[in-house]
Design a protein around this motif. Sequence first.
Motif, PDB file in Angstrom:
ATOM      1  N   ASN B   5       0.824  -1.215   0.000  1.00 11.56           N
ATOM      2  CA  ASN B   5       0.000   0.000   0.000  1.00 11.56           C
ATOM      3  C   ASN B   5       0.858   1.264   0.000  1.00 11.56           C
ATOM      4  O   ASN B   5       1.611   1.498   0.946  1.00 11.56           O
ATOM      5  N   HIS B   6       0.756   2.042  -1.048  1.00 15.66           N
ATOM      6  CA  HIS B   6       1.373   3.380  -1.131  1.00 15.66           C
ATOM      7  C   HIS B   6       2.840   3.392  -0.692  1.00 15.66           C
ATOM      8  O   HIS B   6       3.240   4.200   0.142  1.00 15.66           O
ATOM      9  N   LEU B   7       3.616   2.514  -1.271  1.00 14.62           N
ATOM     10  CA  LEU B   7       5.025   2.383  -0.889  1.00 14.62           C
ATOM     11  C   LEU B   7       5.884   3.459  -1.553  1.00 14.62           C
ATOM     12  O   LEU B   7       5.795   3.682  -2.762  1.00 14.62           O
ATOM     13  N   ASN B   8       6.708   4.108  -0.750  1.00 16.02           N
ATOM     14  CA  ASN B   8       7.636   5.127  -1.266  1.00 16.02           C
ATOM     15  C   ASN B   8       9.036   4.846  -0.752  1.00 16.02           C
ATOM     16  O   ASN B   8       9.215   4.469   0.404  1.00 16.02           O
ATOM     17  N   LYS B   9      10.012   5.033  -1.638  1.00 12.30           N
ATOM     18  CA  LYS B   9      11.408   4.863  -1.221  1.00 12.30           C
ATOM     19  C   LYS B   9      12.273   5.771  -2.064  1.00 12.30           C
ATOM     20  O   LYS B   9      12.135   5.831  -3.288  1.00 12.30           O
ATOM     21  N   GLN B  10      13.142   6.527  -1.413  1.00 13.68           N
ATOM     22  CA  GLN B  10      14.092   7.322  -2.181  1.00 13.68           C
ATOM     23  C   GLN B  10      15.487   7.213  -1.586  1.00 13.68           C
ATOM     24  O   GLN B  10      15.658   6.954  -0.403  1.00 13.68           O
ATOM     25  N   PHE B  11      16.494   7.356  -2.447  1.00 16.89           N
ATOM     26  CA  PHE B  11      17.889   7.389  -1.998  1.00 16.89           C
ATOM     27  C   PHE B  11      18.394   8.800  -2.216  1.00 16.89           C
ATOM     28  O   PHE B  11      18.446   9.270  -3.352  1.00 16.89           O
ATOM     29  N   GLY B  12      18.752   9.471  -1.129  1.00 21.58           N
ATOM     30  CA  GLY B  12      19.134  10.885  -1.227  1.00 21.58           C
ATOM     31  C   GLY B  12      17.924  11.670  -1.688  1.00 21.58           C
ATOM     32  O   GLY B  12      16.842  11.550  -1.106  1.00 21.58           O
ATOM     33  N   ASP B  13      18.107  12.426  -2.765  1.00 19.40           N
ATOM     34  CA  ASP B  13      16.974  13.200  -3.298  1.00 19.40           C
ATOM     35  C   ASP B  13      16.279  12.479  -4.449  1.00 19.40           C
ATOM     36  O   ASP B  13      15.342  13.004  -5.045  1.00 19.40           O
ATOM     37  N   THR B  14      16.771  11.291  -4.779  1.00 21.31           N
ATOM     38  CA  THR B  14      16.221  10.594  -5.943  1.00 21.31           C
ATOM     39  C   THR B  14      15.116   9.619  -5.540  1.00 21.31           C
ATOM     40  O   THR B  14      15.393   8.615  -4.857  1.00 21.31           O
ATOM     41  N   PRO B  15      13.865   9.887  -5.939  1.00 17.82           N
ATOM     42  CA  PRO B  15      12.808   8.922  -5.621  1.00 17.82           C
ATOM     43  C   PRO B  15      12.950   7.675  -6.499  1.00 17.82           C
ATOM     44  O   PRO B  15      13.139   7.781  -7.709  1.00 17.82           O
TER      45      PRO B  15
END
Lengths: 245, 253
Positions: B5-15
Motif C-alpha cells: 500500500n502506497h510504498l515510497n522509497k528514495q535514496f538521497g533526493d532521488t525517488p
Amino acid sequence: MKHFTEIGAYFLMLGQVFKRPTKRSVLKELILKEVEELILNSLGIVVFISFFVGGVVSIQTALNINNPLIPDLLVGFATRQSVILEFAPTFISIIMAGKIGSFITSSIGSMRVTEQIDALEVMGINSLNYLVFPKIIALLFYPFVIGIAMFLGIFGGWIATVYGGFSSSAAFIEGVQSKFIPFHLIYAFIKSFVFAFILATVPSFKGYYMTGGALEVGKASTAAFVWTSVIIIIANYVITILLLS
Amino acid sequence: MIKVNHLNKQFGDTPILRDVSTAFERGKTNLIIGSSGSGKTVFLKCLLGLYRPDSGQILYSDKPFSKMDNNERKELRQKIGMVFQGGALFDSMTVEENVMFPLRMFTDQTEQEMIHSVNEVLSRVNLNNANKKFPSEISGGMQKRVAIARAIVNNPRYLFCDEPNSGLDPKTAMVIDNLIQEITQEYDITTIINTHDMNSVMEIGQNIVFLQYGKVAWEGNANTIFNADKQEVIDFVYSSNLFKKIREIQRSK
C-alpha cells in the motif's frame, strides 16, 4: 567527518555482532573452522618470522656492544625484552593484519558482492553474528600464537648468538633470566588480546560495509590492512602508557 | 498473499519507488517487469525487508511487516525462499551443504533426515549427482537450480526470484521458468519474480506488475499484455527484435 561516521558505524556493528546469536551447533562448527583458518594456518609464517627476527635482534645487539664494561649477558637480556615487550605482540600483529586481516576483508567482501550476505539476511540470520562472532572467539587463541612467537624469537636469538660466535650460551641464557619481571608477560598478553579483537573486527567491518565489485574488494582489503595496523599502533601506545608508565 | 500500500522509497533526493500499491496472489507466479532503472530490484528488496521503505505498508497475510517485532520477522523470514540473480550460493560449501543450510539453521532434523530432504529437493530440480560439487564447479544453470532447491527445501510460503534466468540460454531459461511455476502450484506458495525477460512474461506471467520510473504503470497478465492500453507497456513488450518481427508478420496477414 567521514572517519567519525565510520567509527560510529564500527561500534554499531559491534552491537549487532553480539545480538541474535546463531544456533549453537552451527556456531561450534564455524568457530572450529575459523580457528583452523585464522590461527593454525598462520603458525607457519609466525614461526619463520619469529625465529629469524629474534636472531637478527640478538646479532644487532651483540654487534653494537663495543664497550668491554658491558657484560655479554646483555645480548640475551635485550633479546628477551625486545621480543616479549614489542616484537612478538606488536610486530607479529602488524604482520597478521596483512595476512588474516586481508583474508577476512576479502572473504566477507566477496560475500557482500555476490549477495551471499543478503541471502543470510533474507533467511532471518543475523549475518554479523554469523560471520564476525566466530572470528572473535577463534582469535581468543591468538595469545597462544604470540607465546610461540616469544619462545621462537628468543630461541632464534640464542642460536644466532651462540652459533654466530657473538657470545657464549651460558651468558645468553643468564641474560634471558636476568631481572625478569613477570608483569611484562602479562602486559604482552593483555596487548595480544586487544590486538586479537582489533584483528577480528576492523577487517570484518571493512569487508561487511564495502560496496562495489571485485576491484573494491581489493581496495577494501588494502584499507583494512592500513587501518588495522594504525589502530594496533595506537592501541599499543595507549596500553603501554596505561600499564607500564 | 502479499499486499503493498502506497510504498515510497528514495535514496538521497532521488525517488526510486513512488506510491506503489499492488497485490501478489498465492498460488500464482507474480512478475514484476520493467526496464533497467525502473525500481524493480529496490521494490523486491523492500518486500524482503532488506530496504526500509520511507512510507507505505507491506502486508504479509494481512499483517504489516513494519509492525512485526523481531521474533515475528524472524519467523516470517524462515517462510521466505529467495533465488538471487547470481545464485548467491555459499562458495565454501558444497551443493549439498548449500541446500542443507536452511534445514541446519532452522530445524532439528538429524543428519540423515536432512540428507534425505536435500536429495528429494535436488531431484525435484533435476539435479542429481552434484551433491559433493562446489558452486564454482557447476554451470550457471545448475547454480540457479541449486539456488531454487535451497529456496524451497524448508517449504517456504513465499518465493522471491530476482531475474532467475539472466545469463542463461533460452532453453535452460525456459526450464527454470517452468520449474518455478510448477513449484508455485505444487506447494501453493506466493511467488514473486523480478524480470525483464519477455519469454518469462509469456511463459509464466499469471499476474504482471509493470513498473516505470518507480510507479506501477500497468497491471495484467500474459494474455492481456499484448493489448495493453499503455504505450510504455507496448514499447517494452515490442522492444525485442523477435517480438517486433512477430508483430510485423501479424500485421501483414
